[in-house]
Scaffold this motif. Structure first.
Motif, mmCIF file in Angstrom:
data_model
loop_
_atom_site.group_PDB
_atom_site.id
_atom_site.type_symbol
_atom_site.label_atom_id
_atom_site.label_comp_id
_atom_site.label_asym_id
_atom_site.label_seq_id
_atom_site.Cartn_x
_atom_site.Cartn_y
_atom_site.Cartn_z
ATOM 1 N N UNK A 148 0.830 -1.205 0.000
ATOM 2 C CA UNK A 148 0.000 0.000 0.000
ATOM 3 C C UNK A 148 0.863 1.251 0.000
ATOM 4 N N UNK A 149 0.267 2.361 -0.419
ATOM 5 C CA UNK A 149 0.920 3.665 -0.330
ATOM 6 C C UNK A 149 0.072 4.570 0.550
ATOM 7 N N UNK A 150 0.734 5.586 1.108
ATOM 8 C CA UNK A 150 0.034 6.592 1.909
ATOM 9 C C UNK A 150 -0.215 7.800 1.017
ATOM 10 N N UNK A 151 -1.475 8.071 0.721
ATOM 11 C CA UNK A 151 -1.806 9.166 -0.179
ATOM 12 C C UNK A 151 -1.498 10.519 0.456
ATOM 13 N N UNK A 152 -1.004 11.401 -0.384
ATOM 14 C CA UNK A 152 -0.819 12.786 0.042
ATOM 15 C C UNK A 152 -1.916 13.624 -0.611
ATOM 16 N N UNK A 153 -2.892 14.077 0.161
ATOM 17 C CA UNK A 153 -3.998 14.834 -0.436
ATOM 18 C C UNK A 153 -3.562 16.239 -0.825
ATOM 19 N N UNK A 154 -4.358 16.848 -1.695
ATOM 20 C CA UNK A 154 -4.092 18.198 -2.164
ATOM 21 C C UNK A 154 -5.231 19.112 -1.720
ATOM 22 N N UNK A 155 -4.869 20.219 -1.100
ATOM 23 C CA UNK A 155 -5.847 21.172 -0.569
ATOM 24 C C UNK A 155 -6.862 20.452 0.321
ATOM 25 N N UNK A 156 -8.125 20.865 0.266
ATOM 26 C CA UNK A 156 -9.142 20.248 1.113
ATOM 27 C C UNK A 156 -10.051 19.389 0.249
ATOM 28 N N UNK A 157 -9.904 18.088 0.409
ATOM 29 C CA UNK A 157 -10.555 17.172 -0.512
ATOM 30 C C UNK A 157 -12.073 17.248 -0.458
ATOM 31 N N UNK A 158 -12.635 17.602 0.691
ATOM 32 C CA UNK A 158 -14.084 17.535 0.836
ATOM 33 C C UNK A 158 -14.791 18.825 0.458
ATOM 34 N N UNK A 159 -14.035 19.897 0.167
ATOM 35 C CA UNK A 159 -14.675 21.168 -0.157
ATOM 36 C C UNK A 159 -15.085 21.213 -1.619
ATOM 37 N N UNK A 160 -16.235 21.808 -1.877
ATOM 38 C CA UNK A 160 -16.693 21.950 -3.261
ATOM 39 C C UNK A 160 -15.930 23.075 -3.966
ATOM 40 N N UNK A 161 -15.596 24.101 -3.216
ATOM 41 C CA UNK A 161 -14.844 25.210 -3.803
ATOM 42 C C UNK A 161 -13.352 24.990 -3.602
ATOM 43 N N UNK A 162 -12.579 25.551 -4.522
ATOM 44 C CA UNK A 162 -11.124 25.463 -4.428
ATOM 45 C C UNK A 162 -10.672 24.011 -4.351
ATOM 46 N N UNK A 163 -11.187 23.165 -5.226
ATOM 47 C CA UNK A 163 -10.828 21.750 -5.219
ATOM 48 C C UNK A 163 -9.431 21.558 -5.810
#
Length: 662
Positions: free
Chosen positions: A271-286
């Motif tokens: 497995x790998x540990x994902x590095x998310x970008x910005x705020x994944x759950x926000x509709x704006x500024x995705x």
């Protein structure tokens, strides 16, 4: 000689061996936990601490403004699409229209993760339309499911359909070394979809309990199969250059993947540990653009948003798509997680747990334990508690933050913190209850007798200071007696005598102890014996002579003050003077007496010689022995004088001090 050996061994044992043993015990305990655990564990205290820090502090701090450069666009089928076109599953003709619209914009790759069930009965025309559009897609990557529950096992007849999803690298070790959960069977799409696919991968679900852990591989039959995001990343790279996937194994499972020209280190379960970008759950500024399927069908999409992009088509509607708890406290849909995994793989940008992390964690555990040991040996308790309990955790957090920010490296700082929590009570407990207790006893015994410098040197001897016996030391002995004090005391009341004597000794003790690092051996009436050289210095003979001259000068200067204390105005300058004898040589230094009462003192011939020199002094004289004069050389001005020996007919050479050489 045996006694001296026992003393040295006991001192070495308490000063070095026991603290070293406690240090190694702390280190061994922490390393035992460290070597027997894994970041994938979820029930240990260490895992809970590390995951909490990772989830709440480390990753959000570094990804809040992080953007992805991967050309990924998500075409989402959301709740409003279902309201407009009906509940799921849609007709395959409608899906065909959407794929045809995407193909018109010439994307670089289309990822189609919607499973087309081969057992579902539909009109042949619908199937034909969808399969035609999928086959016309320039680079199509599709998905299949694994069944991980034996209740849903439906056989392995689909294996030949999706052979292209398997890595050619066959395992050379037993599958038991691959700890990732093994599936029982496939749940594949229709054969026509498989045939239209340039690449395939299995749909997996991220473990979102504090981490975004995404599997890149799964093992079934005799092959490893790649995940859907890994298949997309491989197909996209192959458009520029042939990209081969190879598995790197170790004894515990899979340690990484060779992906093109770089290596992807994985956890031991692939497995790998994902590095998310910005705020994944926000509709704006995705982090990734999301287009609505209805806008695609209605022609409202600007061409540049899909051209040369990786287009991921998937469901985001409530109840139809898996959602994941992510770091900002919200939910991220499955296509967002897939897009994040693809971007991580393309940019080699995921969070790593490799040999560098292990090395850094090992060094931090060692350094924390060493620092606690050093603080316990060199700092006072209050200072050490502040330095350790505040500075070390803050420093560890900053190091972990720097590692994840600059190197995408996740450090498990719970283990260095455990080194702090384990070694701190052990080290300071031993120091407080054993060493400091012994020091306090010695300090109480020496308080008022010597300076702190000498006290520290004596305390280094440990318990031997408190036991009977002694050791040979090279010292200088000073004995002074107040001339005429006996006659003076006959004219004073006992209270006046004590008051005057105490004040005189206050003046002389300050000179001997504070200015010249001497130690008061004993006081006998109006006489005092002092020892010089216990601080380890080599100029103890000079210090003794300087102390004697300073005492004479001080008593001469303070005659008026002494007169007032005695209530005798007839006392004049020089009425209270001292006779001083000084000798240098080897003595036996230690405790003399019994267990019920003992005295730390010096015993030897030079002590007796010092008494004879003092007795031979005239009023206000300082007599030094020949050995003392030899040690001083040209540092003092002297004149020779014969001093009486043990017998009346014997005499020996002594030196009267005239002053210090300038």
């Amino acid at each position: 000689m045996p006694r001296r050996f026992n003393y040295n061994f006991s001192g070495w044992l308490k000063k070095y061996f026991i603290p070293l043993f406690i240090f190694l015990l702390s280190l061994t305990t922490v390393f035992s936990f460290y070597l027997l655990s894994s970041p994938s564990d979820q029930k240990t205290v260490f895992s809970i601490v590390d995951r909490s820090l990772y989830h709440s502090f480390l990753l959000p701090t570094t990804t809040q403004e992080l953007s992805s450069n991967a050309p990924i666009t998500i075409v989402a089928i959301d709740d409003e699409d279902l309201e407009r076109y009906g509940s799921w599953p849609w007709s395959r003709a409608l899906l065909a229209n959407g794929i045809e619209a995407i193909n018109r914009y010439d994307p670089a790759l289309v990822g189609f993760s919607i499973l087309i069930d081969p057992l579902r009965t539909v009109a042949p025309s619908e199937n034909a339309a969808l399969f035609k559009e999928l086959a016309a897609t320039k680079h199509l990557v599709t998905a299949f499911n694994f069944n991980f529950s034996q209740r849903f096992q439906i056989g392995t007849e689909e294996v030949s359909w999706i052979a292209k999803a398997a890595l050619d690298d066959r395992p050379t070790t037993e599958v038991s070394v691959f700890p990732y959960q093994r599936p029982f069977s496939f749940h594949a799409a229709a054969p026509e979809v498989v045939n239209a696919s340039a690449n395939m991968g299995f749909l997996s679900y991220a473990n979102s309990k504090g981490l975004l852990v995404y599997p890149t591989l799964s093992y079934f039959g005799s092959h490893f199969y790649k995940s859907y995001p890994l298949a997309i990343a491989q197909s996209f790279k192959q458009q520029q250059t042939p990209t081969k996937l190879s598995i790197l194994r170790n004894r515990e499972g899979v340690e990484g993947l060779e992906f093109g020209n770089h290596t992807l280190p994985t956890l031991n379960n692939g497995t790998i540990l994902l590095r998310p970008y910005k705020k994944l759950s926000q509709r704006n500024d995705r982090a990734f653009p999301q287009l609505r399927f209805r806008d695609l069908l209605e022609g409202k999409i600007q061409p540049h948003k899909l051209r040369d992009k990786i287009v991921l088509v998937d469901l985001t509607a409530s109840g139809y798509s898996q959602s994941f708890n992510v770091l900002d406290g919200g939910l991220a849909s499955r296509p967002v997680i897939h897009a994040t995994a693809v971007a991580n793989l393309l940019q080699n940008d995921f969070i790593r747990r490799d040999g560098r992390a292990t090395l850094l964690e090992t060094l931090l555990i060692l350094l924390v334990t060493l620092l606690v040991w050093w603080c316990s040996r060199n700092l006072k308790a209050v200072t050490a508690v502040f330095a350790i309990c505040l500075t070390i955790p803050a420093t560890l957090l900053l190091i972990a933050l720097a590692a994840i920010h600059f190197a995408n490296l996740w450090l498990l700082i719970s283990y260095p913190l455990a080194a702090l929590l384990i070694s701190f009570p052990l080290q300071f407990g031993y120091k407080h209850f054993v060493e400091d207790r012994q020091r306090r006893i010695v300090e109480r015994a020496l308080t008022g007798y010597t300076s702190k410098t000498v006290m520290d040197r004596l305390i280094e001897r440990g318990e031997s200071f408190l036991t009977l016996g002694g050791e040979r030391r090279d010292l200088t002995i000073l004995l002074f007696d107040i001339k005429g004090f006996t006659q003076l005391s006959h004219r004073l009341t006992p209270e006046e005598t004590f008051k005057l004597l105490n004040h005189i000794f206050k003046l002389t003790d300050e000179i001997i102890i504070d200015r010249f690092n001497g130690m008061i051996d004993k006081k006998m009436g109006d006489a005092c014996i002092a020892l010089f050289g216990l601080d380890g210095g080599k100029e103890h003979a000079l210090h003794a002579v300087q102390a004697a001259l300073a005492i004479q000068e001080t008593l001469f200067e303070r005659f008026a003050e002494l007169s007032r204390l005695a209530h005798k105005q007839e006392l004049g300058p020089g009425c209270i003077q001292i006779r001083v004898g000084i000798t240098t040589g080897t003595v036996l230094l230690g405790n003399v007496g019994s267990e019920r009462h003992k005295n730390f003192t010096a015993v030897g011939e030079i002590v007796n010689q010092c008494q004879r020199l003092e007795a031979a002094c005239s009023l206000g004289e300082v007599l030094i022995s020949e050995e003392t004069y030899r040690r001083l050389g040209d540092q003092v001005r002297v004149e020779k004088k014969q001093a009486p020996g043990k017998r009346e007919e014997e005499s020996y050479l002594a030196y009267r001090v005239l002053g210090l050489a300038h």
